[in-house]
Design an enzyme around this catalytic site. Structure first.
Site, mmCIF file in Angstrom:
data_model
loop_
_atom_site.group_PDB
_atom_site.id
_atom_site.type_symbol
_atom_site.label_atom_id
_atom_site.label_comp_id
_atom_site.label_asym_id
_atom_site.label_seq_id
_atom_site.Cartn_x
_atom_site.Cartn_y
_atom_site.Cartn_z
ATOM 1 N N ASP A 93 -17.599 -36.061 -14.875
ATOM 2 C CA ASP A 93 -16.505 -36.825 -14.294
ATOM 3 C C ASP A 93 -15.902 -37.677 -15.414
ATOM 4 O O ASP A 93 -16.615 -38.439 -16.071
ATOM 5 C CB ASP A 93 -17.036 -37.708 -13.164
ATOM 6 C CG ASP A 93 -15.949 -38.566 -12.556
ATOM 7 O OD1 ASP A 93 -14.886 -38.034 -12.217
ATOM 8 O OD2 ASP A 93 -16.169 -39.790 -12.421
ATOM 9 N N HIS A 114 2.181 -32.448 -25.337
ATOM 10 C CA HIS A 114 3.088 -33.018 -26.328
ATOM 11 C C HIS A 114 2.915 -34.526 -26.377
ATOM 12 O O HIS A 114 2.729 -35.197 -25.366
ATOM 13 C CB HIS A 114 4.532 -32.590 -26.086
ATOM 14 C CG HIS A 114 5.265 -33.266 -24.976
ATOM 15 N ND1 HIS A 114 5.935 -34.458 -25.135
ATOM 16 C CD2 HIS A 114 5.488 -32.892 -23.690
ATOM 17 C CE1 HIS A 114 6.537 -34.800 -24.007
ATOM 18 N NE2 HIS A 114 6.268 -33.871 -23.104
ATOM 19 N N ASP A 165 5.440 -39.145 -19.375
ATOM 20 C CA ASP A 165 5.975 -37.975 -20.097
ATOM 21 C C ASP A 165 6.008 -38.244 -21.598
ATOM 22 O O ASP A 165 7.015 -38.727 -22.109
ATOM 23 C CB ASP A 165 7.380 -37.659 -19.590
ATOM 24 C CG ASP A 165 7.962 -36.399 -20.213
ATOM 25 O OD1 ASP A 165 7.203 -35.616 -20.819
ATOM 26 O OD2 ASP A 165 9.183 -36.217 -20.104
ATOM 27 N N GLU A 225 8.513 -31.906 -28.793
ATOM 28 C CA GLU A 225 8.683 -31.102 -27.570
ATOM 29 C C GLU A 225 9.997 -31.434 -26.891
ATOM 30 O O GLU A 225 10.678 -30.548 -26.358
ATOM 31 C CB GLU A 225 7.505 -31.347 -26.615
ATOM 32 C CG GLU A 225 7.489 -30.446 -25.381
ATOM 33 C CD GLU A 225 8.232 -31.018 -24.180
ATOM 34 O OE1 GLU A 225 8.317 -30.309 -23.156
ATOM 35 O OE2 GLU A 225 8.735 -32.157 -24.261
ATOM 36 N N GLU A 226 10.347 -32.710 -26.900
ATOM 37 C CA GLU A 226 11.540 -33.145 -26.182
ATOM 38 C C GLU A 226 12.834 -32.621 -26.809
ATOM 39 O O GLU A 226 13.900 -32.710 -26.197
ATOM 40 C CB GLU A 226 11.579 -34.679 -26.108
ATOM 41 C CG GLU A 226 10.432 -35.311 -25.315
ATOM 42 C CD GLU A 226 10.502 -35.046 -23.824
ATOM 43 O OE1 GLU A 226 11.403 -34.311 -23.368
ATOM 44 O OE2 GLU A 226 9.633 -35.575 -23.098
ATOM 45 N N ASP A 273 1.440 -31.433 -19.215
ATOM 46 C CA ASP A 273 2.667 -32.180 -19.484
ATOM 47 C C ASP A 273 3.056 -32.915 -18.210
ATOM 48 O O ASP A 273 3.552 -32.305 -17.269
ATOM 49 C CB ASP A 273 3.768 -31.197 -19.913
ATOM 50 C CG ASP A 273 5.036 -31.889 -20.381
ATOM 51 O OD1 ASP A 273 5.130 -33.116 -20.263
ATOM 52 O OD2 ASP A 273 5.939 -31.176 -20.870
ATOM 53 N N HIS A 328 12.277 -39.743 -18.291
ATOM 54 C CA HIS A 328 13.177 -39.888 -19.448
ATOM 55 C C HIS A 328 13.943 -41.209 -19.432
ATOM 56 O O HIS A 328 15.058 -41.292 -19.948
ATOM 57 C CB HIS A 328 14.143 -38.703 -19.548
ATOM 58 C CG HIS A 328 13.505 -37.460 -20.075
ATOM 59 N ND1 HIS A 328 14.220 -36.328 -20.390
ATOM 60 C CD2 HIS A 328 12.198 -37.160 -20.347
ATOM 61 C CE1 HIS A 328 13.392 -35.395 -20.835
ATOM 62 N NE2 HIS A 328 12.152 -35.879 -20.810
ATOM 63 N N ASP A 330 -6.481 -39.360 -12.389
ATOM 64 C CA ASP A 330 -7.920 -39.137 -12.318
ATOM 65 C C ASP A 330 -8.228 -37.697 -11.919
ATOM 66 O O ASP A 330 -9.033 -37.003 -12.571
ATOM 67 C CB ASP A 330 -8.525 -40.120 -11.313
ATOM 68 C CG ASP A 330 -10.045 -40.135 -11.324
ATOM 69 O OD1 ASP A 330 -10.649 -39.633 -12.293
ATOM 70 O OD2 ASP A 330 -10.632 -40.652 -10.361
ATOM 71 N N ASP A 385 -9.890 -34.695 -14.377
ATOM 72 C CA ASP A 385 -11.124 -33.996 -14.012
ATOM 73 C C ASP A 385 -10.891 -32.488 -13.896
ATOM 74 O O ASP A 385 -11.780 -31.686 -14.218
ATOM 75 C CB ASP A 385 -11.687 -34.558 -12.711
ATOM 76 C CG ASP A 385 -12.310 -35.938 -12.891
ATOM 77 O OD1 ASP A 385 -12.694 -36.276 -14.025
ATOM 78 O OD2 ASP A 385 -12.395 -36.684 -11.898
#
Length: 330
Positions: free
Chosen positions: A39, A121, A133, A167-168, A196, A296, A311, A315
């Site tokens: 966990d 990313h 993000d 990545e953006e 992501d 964004h 969480d 996991d």
């Protein structure tokens, strides 16, 4: 998560043939059963997010490509991995007039000819700190990697974690990595897991649709993607959380991998799309409201995280890593 939808990636997976399926069969009866994943304490993941927030605050409010906040974020992650015993490599590339970086971290051991990669990313957009993000995915895979080290996991497959730059701007970092891999090295990668946005405040529980079972969108992933999807779905079933498929639409860093036939999968909690009434009944949250209203934007801070979703998805990442890395070579 990028807004860019590279057309050549959308249906690439459907045109590939001869790709070996990811081996997910159970070990032979004489072999010991794979260890269960631990966990992962969500407090540990949130501590990484707080560090990323502090880095952004100290560096103009963001962690974007070409900005000091991105390099400081990479240095933070690298230091944690180096201390835990990973073999780290910083890959440099240039795009949009600025130097970018990918961070690769290899856990010693495992079959070097059967590599399981786990990526997220690390960059934000210029408008904000990018804590959901994609601080969320970056922190979740970082804490999973540290859990591997704490457990001294000895998987059958070789484990490689990756934090992508730019990545953006259109998956620039992951594309650079894949495009510069010799074909012999590409063939060693038996699966790529992408995370992501895994802490959206109005969270959904989406799993990349490896077999295109919903019958719409960009089609199935390369052979082996459906097995990855099933492993992740099995975890959510075990905690009684329903999931929905999400398409390989080219918006995140799995794109370059599936374009060369590497099986992929992962989870996603939603971006600017709105949660339907049916989804709100299934998962809770607010109907007709974006999964992430701060997508964004400057308000994508540590206040923009759903702890329960973070969480559960962390996991799920650990479960996928422990399960897939224990699989014999394809």
């Amino acid at each position: 998560m990028s807004r860019v939808l590279p057309a050549r990636l959308l249906r690439a997976a459907t045109t590939l043939a001869g790709v070996a399926a990811l081996a997910l069969a159970a070990p032979a009866a004489a072999s010991p059963a794979p260890l269960a994943a631990p966990d992962i304490p969500v407090a540990n993941v949130k501590a990484h997010l707080q560090q990323l927030q502090s880095i952004a605050t100290a560096n103009g409010g963001n962690r974007a490509h070409g900005r000091p906040g991105f390099k400081a974020s990479l240095d933070y992650v690298k230091a944690k991995l180096d201390a835990a015993g990973y073999r780290t490599t910083v890959q440099q590339f240039t795009t949009s007039g600025a130097v970018g970086y990918n961070l690769l971290a290899d856990w010693p051991g495992g079959d070097a000819n059967a590599v399981l990669m786990v990526g997220a990313h690390l960059d934000s957009v210029g408008a904000g700190p990018g804590i959901n993000d994609n601080g969320s995915g970056s922190a979740a895979i970082l804490e999973t990697a540290l859990a591997v080290a704490r457990a001294n996991l000895q998987p059958r497959q070789h484990l490689r974690f990756a934090w992508w730059g730019a990545e953006e701007l259109g998956l620039r970092g992951s594309r650079y990595y894949v495009n510069n891999l010799p074909s012999a090295e590409r063939s060693k990668i038996k699966g790529y897991l992408n995370f992501d946005m895994v802490g959206s405040p109005n969270a959904g529980y989406f799993v990349y649709d490896g077999d295109n079972s919903d019958g719409v969108g960009a089609g199935p992933g390369p052979a082996g993607s459906a097995q990855i999807e099933k492993v992740i779905q099995d975890y959510f079933r075990s905690i009684n959380v329903p999931t929905e498929g999400t398409d390989f639409d080219g918006r995140s860093d799995y794109g370059p991998f599936i374009s060369v036939g590497i099986p992929a999968g992962g989870t996603f909690t939603g971006a600017e799309g709105r949660k339907t009434s049916a989804q709100a009944q299934k998962w809770g949250g607010q109907a007709n409201v974006a999964f992430d209203r701060c997508y964004h934007r400057s308000c994508d801070t540590t206040s923009n995280i759903n702890d329960t979703a973070l969480d559960r998805h962390t996991d799920a990442i650990a479960h996928a890593v422990w399960t897939l890395a224990a699989a014999p070579r394809a």
